[in-house]
Structures are given as C-alpha cells and as structure tokens.
Design a protein around this motif. Sequence first.
Motif, PDB file in Angstrom:
ATOM      1  N   ARG A  21       0.799  -1.222   0.000  1.00  0.00           N
ATOM      2  CA  ARG A  21       0.000   0.000   0.000  1.00  0.00           C
ATOM      3  C   ARG A  21       0.837   1.281   0.000  1.00  0.00           C
ATOM      4  N   TYR A  22       1.969   1.232   0.681  1.00  0.00           N
ATOM      5  CA  TYR A  22       2.832   2.414   0.698  1.00  0.00           C
ATOM      6  C   TYR A  22       4.270   1.964   0.829  1.00  0.00           C
ATOM      7  N   ASP A  23       5.179   2.876   0.496  1.00  0.00           N
ATOM      8  CA  ASP A  23       6.606   2.567   0.582  1.00  0.00           C
ATOM      9  C   ASP A  23       7.104   2.739   2.002  1.00  0.00           C
ATOM     10  N   TRP A  24       8.085   1.932   2.336  1.00  0.00           N
ATOM     11  CA  TRP A  24       8.797   2.097   3.613  1.00  0.00           C
ATOM     12  C   TRP A  24       9.622   3.376   3.547  1.00  0.00           C
ATOM     13  N   SER A  25       9.517   4.180   4.588  1.00  0.00           N
ATOM     14  CA  SER A  25      10.222   5.459   4.592  1.00  0.00           C
ATOM     15  C   SER A  25      10.325   5.977   6.020  1.00  0.00           C
ATOM     16  N   MET A  26      11.519   6.404   6.404  1.00  0.00           N
ATOM     17  CA  MET A  26      11.689   6.999   7.732  1.00  0.00           C
ATOM     18  C   MET A  26      11.509   8.507   7.653  1.00  0.00           C
ATOM     19  N   LEU A  27      10.728   9.030   8.534  1.00  0.00           N
ATOM     20  CA  LEU A  27      10.447  10.465   8.559  1.00  0.00           C
ATOM     21  C   LEU A  27      11.738  11.284   8.525  1.00  0.00           C
TER      22      LEU A  27
ATOM     23  N   TYR B  66       4.302   3.320  13.291  1.00  0.00           N
ATOM     24  CA  TYR B  66       4.781   4.660  13.651  1.00  0.00           C
ATOM     25  C   TYR B  66       6.168   4.585  14.301  1.00  0.00           C
ATOM     26  N   GLY B  67       6.384   3.571  15.103  1.00  0.00           N
ATOM     27  CA  GLY B  67       7.682   3.427  15.759  1.00  0.00           C
ATOM     28  C   GLY B  67       8.806   3.327  14.747  1.00  0.00           C
ATOM     29  N   ASN B  68       8.582   2.547  13.683  1.00  0.00           N
ATOM     30  CA  ASN B  68       9.628   2.348  12.683  1.00  0.00           C
ATOM     31  C   ASN B  68       9.794   3.570  11.775  1.00  0.00           C
ATOM     32  N   ARG B  69       8.696   4.216  11.426  1.00  0.00           N
ATOM     33  CA  ARG B  69       8.781   5.364  10.509  1.00  0.00           C
ATOM     34  C   ARG B  69       9.262   6.631  11.209  1.00  0.00           C
ATOM     35  N   VAL B  70       8.797   6.822  12.443  1.00  0.00           N
ATOM     36  CA  VAL B  70       9.035   8.091  13.132  1.00  0.00           C
ATOM     37  C   VAL B  70       9.850   7.918  14.422  1.00  0.00           C
ATOM     38  N   GLY B  71       9.470   6.940  15.227  1.00  0.00           N
ATOM     39  CA  GLY B  71       9.899   6.929  16.618  1.00  0.00           C
ATOM     40  C   GLY B  71      11.351   6.580  16.889  1.00  0.00           C
ATOM     41  N   HIS B  72      11.878   5.553  16.190  1.00  0.00           N
ATOM     42  CA  HIS B  72      13.211   5.083  16.566  1.00  0.00           C
ATOM     43  C   HIS B  72      14.267   6.172  16.436  1.00  0.00           C
ATOM     44  N   MET B  73      14.176   6.942  15.348  1.00  0.00           N
ATOM     45  CA  MET B  73      15.181   7.976  15.126  1.00  0.00           C
ATOM     46  C   MET B  73      15.160   9.007  16.247  1.00  0.00           C
ATOM     47  N   ARG B  74      13.951   9.336  16.679  1.00  0.00           N
ATOM     48  CA  ARG B  74      13.812  10.327  17.752  1.00  0.00           C
ATOM     49  C   ARG B  74      14.398   9.759  19.053  1.00  0.00           C
TER      50      ARG B  74
END
Lengths: 312, 312
Positions: A21-27, B66-74
């Motif tokens: 559904r969507y690509d893996w991407s880190m904020l 959310y943890g993988n996309r946003v949280g870990h880096m923070r």
Amino acid sequence: MTLDADHLRYPNRRQGMDHDRYDWSMLAARAPIAWPGGAHVALWVNVAVQFFPLDQAGKPFPPPGGMSTPYPDLRHFTLRDYGNRVGIVRCLEALDAFGIRPTFAVNGAVAGRCPTLIERLVARGDEILASSWHMDTVHHGDMDAVAERELVDRTLTTLRERTGQPVEGWVSPAGSQSHRTPDILVEHGVRYMGDWINDELPYAFRTDAGEAGEIVALPLSLELDDQFLIGASLHSEWEYATQVKDACDYLVAEAAATGRGRLLALSVHPWLLGQPHRIGAFESVLEHLAATRGVWSASASEIVAAWRDQQD
Amino acid sequence: MRADLDLYRYRAWDERLPIRWPGGARLAFWVAPNIEFYELEPPANPARRAWPRPVPDVQGYATRDYGNRVGHMRMMDLLDRYGVRGSVSLSAAMCDHHPEIIELCASRGWEFFSHGIYNTRYAYGMDEAQERAMIEDSVDAIARHTGQRCAGYLAPALTHTERTLDLFAEAGGIYTCDLFHDDQPTPVRVRSGKPFVSVPYSLELNDTIAYVVNRIEPRRYGEMIRQAFDRLYREGEHGGTVMCVPLHAYQVAHPHRIRAFEEALAYVVGHENIWLATGREIAEHYIAHYHDLDTAPAGGIGDGDAGEGGTP
C-alpha cells in the motif's frame, strides 16, 4: 501440541513493508517539507461532528464512545448529541477567539438531523470532510464490498449536496477500514484520508486504480485524540492540555532544529471537550497554539496541497 | 501444566551475596528499546489473536508502524545525547524489512538480542522443534545482519512455553529478560546446565505497560522512573542493583511523551556511581563473578531450594 506449518513461514519477510500500500520510509530521512510562511508546524484541528445511533448494531465492534448500556441507552445517546447542540458552539467560540482554523469531520447522517448546523459550518468557510454515514457504520475487513461502496457513495453524495464543497477528505468511524476502503474512496473522488496513523507527515498511499488513483494518507493522531486521552485513558482535561502543549513545543523545536516541517494533528470531539468543565482546558490549548511562533493553522486540504506541491 | 517451572531458587532481597558492579557502581542502568515488526495479516495463533479488530486492523498496525517510521530515530537521538547505549529487543524480521534501522543501531555500538521473528508470531502451541527453529532463525538472522552472537532473549510478545529458556540457552544464549521476580540478576536453571541468568527487565517501567495497559500520563511515567531510580540507587549501597527501562518508540517517542522521558533520563544519568551497561554486559559480569557462588550447593545464605516438587 504443534502449530500449523504456516506459523513458521514468512512469505512477506523482505525489504520494505509486508504489503504494497505504501513505501517504507523513515520520517527523518525524507526530503525536508517547508510550510507556507516558513512555519515549523502545520496544525490540523479536526473537529468531529458525529451521530451515534441509539439502535447501535456494534458489529463487528461498537465504536469508541458508542452505546454501552442496554437499549435504549439514552444516557450515551444524549451525551453524544450534546456535542452537536451545545459543545460545538463552545468549541467554535474558543477556536475563533484564538484564530485557530478547524476542519470538520462530519457523519453524513448529521446533514439530515441538524441541517442548520451544517449550514453554519459551511457559512464559516471552513472545510468539511467525510466521516462515513454515522458512528455505527464501521468499515472493517469482513465487510461486503457492495455495502461499503453504497455507504461511501451515500455519505459523499449527501455531504457534497449539503455543503456545496468537493468533500475530498475522509476519516473513518473508529479509524477502521476494510481491505478496499482506500480503493473505494479514490473511486469516489476522495484525495486524502486520516486513518493510517503511522506517520507525522502526509505520505503517498496506493490504491488499485494505479498511478492515477493515489490517495494521500494524512495521519490523524490517535495518541493525542481527546477521546483517547480523556475518554478512554481517564486523564484529566488539564493533563490533556499539558500533553498537547508538550507535543506542540516538541514539534516546533524539532522542526526548528532540523529545518523540516512537522504536522500536529488534533482530533477533538465537541461532545467531550465542549462540556463546561473541560472547555477551559481546550481554550488553554488553543491559546498556547496561537501564541507559539511557527504554527500554521490550516485546513486539512491546505496541508495536503502544501505537501503535494513539494513532491516530485 | 506445572505449579512452578522451578527456574530459580528462593533468596530474600536482604539475604544475598552483595554484588559489586564495575567501578564500584551502585546500580547498573540499562535501556532496552524494543524494535519490532508487527504483521498486517499474520496467521492466527489458536491461543491468542494478534489484533483485536478484524484484519486489517489499520489502527493497531499503523500505531506500531509509527515506531519504525518516526519513533526510533527520535529515541536514538535522545539516548545519544545522554550517552546511553540501547540493548535492542529485536524482532529478527526487522533485519529484512528495515535494515536501515538495524544499521543505525549497529553504528552506535548497541547490543541486539532476540525478540523472536515477528511480534505477531506467538510461541503458544509450538512443539519443541518449532520453537527451536524459531529461536535459531532469530539468532542466525541477528548474527548474519549484525555480526553479533545474540546473548539475550525476550520471547516475542512475551509468549512462552515450558521449554523456552532451555531452548534459548541451547542456542547459545546466556540471559533472559522474561522473568520479573527480582531487581538483581538471578541464576536460572536450564536443562543443559549451562550458566544462564535472568537480567531484570522491568515490566512495571515498560512504556507499553505504562501507556497502553495502565494508560498513565507522560509526566507520571517520568516520576515512576525517578522514584524507582531513587530507591534502587539507595539500596545499591549494600549490593549492586539493576534498573531497566524497556522502551517502544511507538509509545515513548510521541511528541507529547518524549520530553517527560528525557527529563527522567537526564535525572538518572546525572548521578555518579551508576554503570551505564547493556544487558549482555550485566549478564557477563554476573556470570563471571557471582553465578557459581550463587548456585553452589552450600553457597551462601538462605538456600530455598526445597520448593514443592524439588529441582528437576
């Protein structure tokens, strides 16, 4: 005892997501987003305008905030109806006092039940987005495709007729979707949805309509939702206010430090925050947001558009 | 089923051989970020559903993603600022799905230990060969992707069988995080007779228990951490104690929660005579200096070996 062999098979164990559904991407690794006016944080205040039917089916689960005592549960029915009669007026006054722009997530059924309320919201010039027919029309994985399509169609047709707006946004009751909800939404002209709460920025989400059928996920935070914190977690209204202010300050500081715009998405319920003992805490939140430099108060579709303009 | 798996002998808190940590530290402090992958559509374990809602449970899945996309880096940035290395409780499939996160942890010199393959695959119902295959798969994947021979185990989603710790010890492990009976390391009996130890990993201070189960406020979470530290630090004068803060970026790294955690972390690391350790370092130090003393038949005080059924 032995488990079936498929419990030790991992067909989707691969780079990226376990679905397409969507690509893996880190904020933190994405190209920076810049909001209009150099703002650090885009603020989406999503005000829920809801109808909880008394004859709730509760299938496959009752919506949070729904009927919970035996029929007729007049207690919860009227507590929720309070939001559309009293709470919304207090919330609008508070938003206007601090110049914060709301977006209204409206159940289609409210159009027929409270037509003057819809007229009032439209007359303000604020954006209306769709939130299915009512709170008991939960979209879910076992749902019939024809029934779901009819529900989406009825909701959007009604809201578009009553508001004169394109109504291109969607938030599902209980944040729940079926496998095909995004596909059906795109078929019906919806361009963004709030249910996938896995991010802090909009991102591109695929549907079965291919490239032309992309929908934007605009995550509507659950963890900062008033109903989640005050209703389900039993935090006080002032603890709620503290958490929202902390989130605002943190995101502004992070955006300032990294040069990357951030999103603060607040889901609020007039039947909850509009109670006389809670509205003061909501006002203090709005006062803080209004007083914080670098906060861009915008409608949901303005935020989506600003983000979209910066994509390749 | 058995009334007790007889994993460790009874010793009251004030009847121990005093532990001395490196450098004379009173307290060994370690932080265990759980870096997990939850599947959208896992096979259904007969003993426990992965998701409360019908698949796709968009809300539950996206909350974790959310943890993988946003949280870990923070969270990594925060731990860096306070000189704290993480001991990562790792869903081994993360090595395949999101190797970028694994590299970020590895580049910081963090430890990886096994948390199964996915946090949506449960050990309940596995026969011995299945559970061994799952454990060995996780150990092999961690070795292949990080070069680390995995020392520790936390069962995926805390799902155990009677054999779990035996199997992990046979796969080369030396410590477990699955037991919550103490604030110091404890020798654990495994059928191979290998030295194997329980390293305290607090469920009480686990952010997911605090936020998801107990639904507490972020500042209260910070207070709990400070209070636990004060007591364990004081008691550590008499013999070294262990304090662990298990984290999940999908909970603690939200913008309304991370500052309260940061304040608590700053308080802890601002003290002298604490050992900022990893799980492996604590286990190895204990095994090297105390394990044999604590397991010797006449070793010390208050040998409480005579539980019902005795020692297997």
